[in-house]
Motif scaffolding. Sequence first.
Motif, PDB file in Angstrom:
ATOM      1  N   ARG A 119      -5.537  -0.056   1.480  1.00  0.00           N
ATOM      2  CA  ARG A 119      -4.821  -0.253   0.378  1.00  0.00           C
ATOM      3  C   ARG A 119      -5.108   0.933  -0.988  1.00  0.00           C
ATOM      4  N   SER A 120      -6.338   1.433  -0.718  1.00  0.00           N
ATOM      5  CA  SER A 120      -6.822   2.367  -1.680  1.00  0.00           C
ATOM      6  C   SER A 120      -6.864   3.860  -1.317  1.00  0.00           C
ATOM      7  N   SER A 121      -6.726   4.122  -0.201  1.00  0.00           N
ATOM      8  CA  SER A 121      -6.876   5.603   0.492  1.00  0.00           C
ATOM      9  C   SER A 121      -6.252   5.755   1.823  1.00  0.00           C
ATOM     10  N   THR A 122      -6.190   6.624   2.094  1.00  0.00           N
ATOM     11  CA  THR A 122      -5.399   7.166   3.519  1.00  0.00           C
ATOM     12  C   THR A 122      -6.905   7.406   4.581  1.00  0.00           C
ATOM     13  N   SER A 172       0.914  -1.209  -0.069  1.00  0.00           N
ATOM     14  CA  SER A 172       0.051   0.098   0.004  1.00  0.00           C
ATOM     15  C   SER A 172       0.917   1.509   0.034  1.00  0.00           C
ATOM     16  N   GLU A 173       0.604   2.226  -0.711  1.00  0.00           N
ATOM     17  CA  GLU A 173       1.048   3.621  -0.806  1.00  0.00           C
ATOM     18  C   GLU A 173       0.589   4.485   0.256  1.00  0.00           C
ATOM     19  N   TYR A 174      -0.172   4.222   1.008  1.00  0.00           N
ATOM     20  CA  TYR A 174      -0.668   4.817   1.938  1.00  0.00           C
ATOM     21  C   TYR A 174      -0.312   4.634   3.295  1.00  0.00           C
ATOM     22  N   ALA A 226     -13.568  -8.598  14.436  1.00  0.00           N
ATOM     23  CA  ALA A 226     -14.427  -7.519  14.719  1.00  0.00           C
ATOM     24  C   ALA A 226     -14.059  -6.458  13.462  1.00  0.00           C
ATOM     25  N   CYS A 227     -12.831  -6.622  13.110  1.00  0.00           N
ATOM     26  CA  CYS A 227     -12.424  -5.718  11.972  1.00  0.00           C
ATOM     27  C   CYS A 227     -12.262  -6.440  10.562  1.00  0.00           C
ATOM     28  N   ASP A 228     -12.139  -5.621   9.598  1.00  0.00           N
ATOM     29  CA  ASP A 228     -12.073  -6.325   8.124  1.00  0.00           C
ATOM     30  C   ASP A 228     -10.722  -6.223   7.716  1.00  0.00           C
ATOM     31  N   GLU A 229     -10.163  -6.198   6.658  1.00  0.00           N
ATOM     32  CA  GLU A 229      -8.669  -6.425   6.195  1.00  0.00           C
ATOM     33  C   GLU A 229      -7.867  -5.213   6.354  1.00  0.00           C
ATOM     34  N   ARG A 230      -8.642  -4.236   6.702  1.00  0.00           N
ATOM     35  CA  ARG A 230      -7.881  -2.935   7.031  1.00  0.00           C
ATOM     36  C   ARG A 230      -6.880  -3.038   8.383  1.00  0.00           C
ATOM     37  N   LEU A 231      -7.215  -3.988   9.213  1.00  0.00           N
ATOM     38  CA  LEU A 231      -6.354  -4.224  10.533  1.00  0.00           C
ATOM     39  C   LEU A 231      -5.364  -5.096  10.171  1.00  0.00           C
TER      40      LEU A 231
END
Length: 799
Positions: A769-772, A705-707, A734-739
């Motif tokens: 992976r797609s945004s800050t 990820s570039e973020y 409790a979280c998605d792949e952003r954890l």
Amino acid sequence: MLIIESWLREWADPALDTESLAHQLSMAGLEVDGVTPAAPPFSGVVVGEVKTTAPHPDADKLTVCEVSDGTEVFPVVCGAPNVRAGLKVPFARVGAELPGDFRIKKAKLRGQPSLGMLCGASELGLEDLIDGLLELPADAPVGTDIREYLQLDDQIIEVDLTPNRADCLSVRGIAREVSVLNRVPFNVPAIAPVAPTIDDTFAVTVSAPEACPRYQGRVIRGIDPTAQTPLWMVERLRRSGLRPIDPVVDVTNYVLLELGQPLHAFDLGKLKGGIDVRLAQAGESLTLLDEQTVTLKDDTLVIADANGPLAMAGVMGGAASAVSDGTRDIFLECAFFAPLAIAGKARGYGLHTDSSHRFERGVDPQLQAQAMARATALILAIAGGQAGPVVEVAAEAHLPTPVPIALSAARVEAVLGLSLDAAEIADILARLGMDVVDTGADTWQVTGPSWRFDMAIEADLIEELARVHGYDRLPSRLPAIQGAAISEPETRLPARRLSDLLAARGYAEAITYTFVDPAMQAALAPELTPLALANPISSELAVMRSTLWAGLLTTAQRNLNRQISRLRLFEQGLRFVPGAGEGGGLLQEPMLAGLVFGTARPQHFDDLTDGKPRRVDFLDVKADVEALLAATGGAAVYRFEAAEQHVLHPGQCARIVRDGVEAGWLGKLHPGLAATLDLPADIYLFELRKDVITQVSVPKFSELSEYPSVRRDLALVVPEAVPAGALLESARKACDERLRDIQLFDVYQGDNIEKGHKSLALGLTFQDRSSTLGEADINLLLAGVLSQLKQEFNASLRE
């Protein structure tokens, strides 16, 4: 087996010294364990004759003798009870040197001169078979050096034979090999049948012909019970490791050593009805020659008469029918017993005899008539008597029949890497006593002799060719092979990786028996009935292990008994659990187990606590196990759960789980079990199922990820009983792949924390992976985590 060299050379005498002969036998597959002299060095001892004897005037137990050495008569004082006029004995003259650096000097014993010493066997370094002087035959030439007369410069060769070479369990068998290897004559003594001089016989019945295909018996009447076994036979028996007993028994033992055929003699006066060779009946017992009384099993072959069992066939005779000092009439037995009928029977009763050793390996089924004739002639020559006719019962259908074997020169070359001439192949096999028929094109049909039970397939013949031609003469030629790479699945962690990882962490690999002490197995798994061995090598290794801890704890006991203060052991191997396999069968499961005891670090690298080295604890061992699990690339899928296990301490025990499947156990040895096994209480153990822990998560590329990532820390107060691992697993769900990561970095109990609760500090790392990620996104994710943990564990933020 002990082979007397001079006796061997009477049968086959190659132009080799003793050392070369021993080497040749070893190279031919008859391994020589050692060569020992028949007697230790001594000198100055001759055949002496006691001329006169008189009581010592000043000593009741001494005798004053006059002893001749053939040229001069010497006064000698002797204390032996069997000294008498006319006796010929070893005489050590003044100046003689006896074993033990003992020199004979002129002496006076209680005032009487003594110029020499009369010797018993022990003074010459021989086994002391009688109490007193070694009595020599009446025809012994006076003045002859005793070493020459008794052939004491002889050598005894100890040969260690493999079970398939029963044909070499005799002087005849070894001599046959020597003759073949050296192309020297095989001098078989002439053994002629002994014609009967009386008509007496004793009835013989064979009720188990498949177990005893040939049985011969012969009555010999009127033997002299006072006869003495000649010295030459006594010496051969002694040097062969057998104790002389009486002429009849000595002859049967002598024939066993000479020809390889066991025989047995019964006191005819103690027999009733007739001989029956049959299987034992339920409840029958037999008192053996060694005074041991055994209860016979129904698969044991016995020699019986009308009163019951007389002997355990092929193993040992009975005491009730044994030849004694008063025996005048005997029944001499010579039989062929099928090897399968005798194999294992002696061991089943805790016995091992020279007869059983030969019969269970195979005796020549064509040897009985010759052995009977040889034994009869020797008994008549030594003890006198008259022999009746030989009674034989034979079942030819049950006698072994050699099988013709096809042999080709091409196959010989392919196996040995050597092209043997066709004439040499035929010659070697013929000299070995085999019937060789040329079938053309360098092929043969070969039939082994009756004494070679191990000739069954072509490879057996090729082995014989290699032996006789010479293993040391075979060429060194590498076979042409094509290498093939071994395919290892990426999804499995190699066992070697696990071993290397533990070795790097200071562990030593142990390899223990898969069969263990029943007491140790019962202590570790009392609820389980282990698989018992049918024929254990010892009572302490009688059952198959259901856990590798059995071997590791036994190893720990031995190390601790030898003052080893620090242990780190591991083992990989199978455990055996009856009833747990497919269809309720035996489960054979690969496991990895470890044992840790002592200080946390080696000497000189200790972590000192209050001036003392720190002892290893639960967390140290847990770290080692976690390192193993991390090698699979998926340590996060494993969970350590508080649980109870019979072997482990209730308060320091964890079950390791992967995706709901039990992967193993970890913990401290239970104090009660430690006391039972006499082990320290601070021993730590782990055991893991290899089929679970070796499942590897195959690495794969994930786009970077570039973020930026963002970390948030949460301090949560939860009930004391809540496991941290369960809290982490729930937070992940409790979280998605952003954890991207979650870590426990602090545990606290004390001030400002409610009693019965604890504070767990978690570090959560988020990344998209797609945004800050904005603050609102992060807060939403944290709120979801807090809601899940509150609902599942009643967790709250610490103020």
